[in-house]
Design a protein around this motif. Structure first.
Motif, PDB file in Angstrom:
ATOM      1  N   UNK A  98      38.152  46.218  53.380  1.00 18.25           N
ATOM      2  CA  UNK A  98      39.285  46.756  53.236  1.00 18.25           C
ATOM      3  C   UNK A  98      39.031  47.400  51.090  1.00 18.25           C
ATOM      4  N   UNK A  99      40.098  47.796  51.035  1.00 14.38           N
ATOM      5  CA  UNK A  99      39.945  48.288  49.279  1.00 14.38           C
ATOM      6  C   UNK A  99      41.022  47.495  48.919  1.00 14.38           C
ATOM      7  N   UNK A 100      41.150  47.434  47.402  1.00 15.19           N
ATOM      8  CA  UNK A 100      41.556  46.991  46.536  1.00 15.19           C
ATOM      9  C   UNK A 100      41.638  47.755  45.412  1.00 15.19           C
ATOM     10  N   UNK A 101      43.046  48.186  44.884  1.00 17.11           N
ATOM     11  CA  UNK A 101      43.855  49.815  43.825  1.00 17.11           C
ATOM     12  C   UNK A 101      44.350  48.501  43.408  1.00 17.11           C
ATOM     13  N   UNK A 102      43.357  48.789  42.023  1.00 21.22           N
ATOM     14  CA  UNK A 102      44.400  48.661  40.582  1.00 21.22           C
ATOM     15  C   UNK A 102      44.655  49.802  39.781  1.00 21.22           C
ATOM     16  N   UNK A 103      46.399  49.110  39.096  1.00 21.83           N
ATOM     17  CA  UNK A 103      46.805  50.315  38.549  1.00 21.83           C
ATOM     18  C   UNK A 103      45.801  49.671  37.129  1.00 21.83           C
ATOM     19  N   UNK A 104      45.186  50.876  36.096  1.00 20.16           N
ATOM     20  CA  UNK A 104      45.052  50.353  34.952  1.00 20.16           C
ATOM     21  C   UNK A 104      46.915  49.970  33.950  1.00 20.16           C
ATOM     22  N   UNK A 105      47.254  51.138  34.315  1.00 16.74           N
ATOM     23  CA  UNK A 105      48.739  50.712  33.367  1.00 16.74           C
ATOM     24  C   UNK A 105      49.495  50.067  33.659  1.00 16.74           C
ATOM     25  N   UNK A 106      49.592  49.076  34.498  1.00 18.15           N
ATOM     26  CA  UNK A 106      50.553  47.803  35.722  1.00 18.15           C
ATOM     27  C   UNK A 106      49.348  46.654  34.572  1.00 18.15           C
ATOM     28  N   UNK A 107      48.318  46.960  34.623  1.00 16.76           N
ATOM     29  CA  UNK A 107      47.550  45.466  34.260  1.00 16.76           C
ATOM     30  C   UNK A 107      47.232  45.258  32.963  1.00 16.76           C
TER      31      UNK A 107
END
Length: 177
Positions: A98-107
């Motif tokens: 599957x896929x893991x999607x990360x948000x730079x802004x939130x992280x």
């Protein structure tokens, strides 16, 4: 089971295809080693899995995570990480996990607020996402405790402190991803 010969250590080697897609340039500006960091973290999460696996990690931003969160979870706000499990068998014999999607802004915002490095917080959220792909969740208290224990154990092996321990400006315990 793989037809590959055992490695010298007696363990069978399995293929890990980890694709990293850059949807936000902010990631590389803030974390130039993001690709190698994510690769190592995903491998840690897949440790012990005895099959050929493909995982995709998308480095994105709040607008994309907001859209995905609204469209797939019915939550009209950005979030730090989303996982999209799959169980597709690919033509080359690999299993698409599957896929893991990360948000730079939130992280980045969370790391600052919690007194953590972006590097360590990104590792935690990536591992968290991979564990979701493997079927772990935190809907029930018992499952949440098990997932948290596994995260803390694997992150320690990567040199990352317990992300659930009290941090500057953040309460101890639950409330994470």
């Amino acid at each position: 089971m793989s037809d590959e010969p055992p490695s010298p250590s007696g363990l069978t080697e399995y293929t890990r295809d980890i694709d990293i897609i850059h949807e936000s340039e902010a990631w590389l500006a803030a974390l130039p080693e993001a690709d190698s960091l994510l690769h190592e973290t995903v491998l840690m999460g897949l440790r012990g899995l005895e099959e050929n696996i493909e995982v995709c990690v998308v480095l994105a931003d709040d607008p994309l995570l907001h859209d995905l969160n609204r469209n797939f979870r019915g939550k009209d706000r950005p979030t730090n990480v989303l996982s999209f499990p799959s169980d597709d068998l690919l033509p080359d014999g690999m299993r698409l996990l599957g896929d893991v999607v990360l948000s730079y802004d939130s992280c980045a915002r969370e790391a600052r607020a919690q007194g953590k490095t972006l590097r360590d917080h990104t590792r935690h959220l990536t591992l968290h996402g991979v564990l979701h792909l493997l079927g772990h969740d935190h809907e029930e208290a018992e499952d949440a405790e098990e997932m948290e224990r596994l995260e803390v154990e694997l992150l320690a092996e990567l040199g990352v402190a317990d992300p659930y321990a009290e941090a500057a400006g953040a309460p101890a315990g639950k409330g994470g991803p």
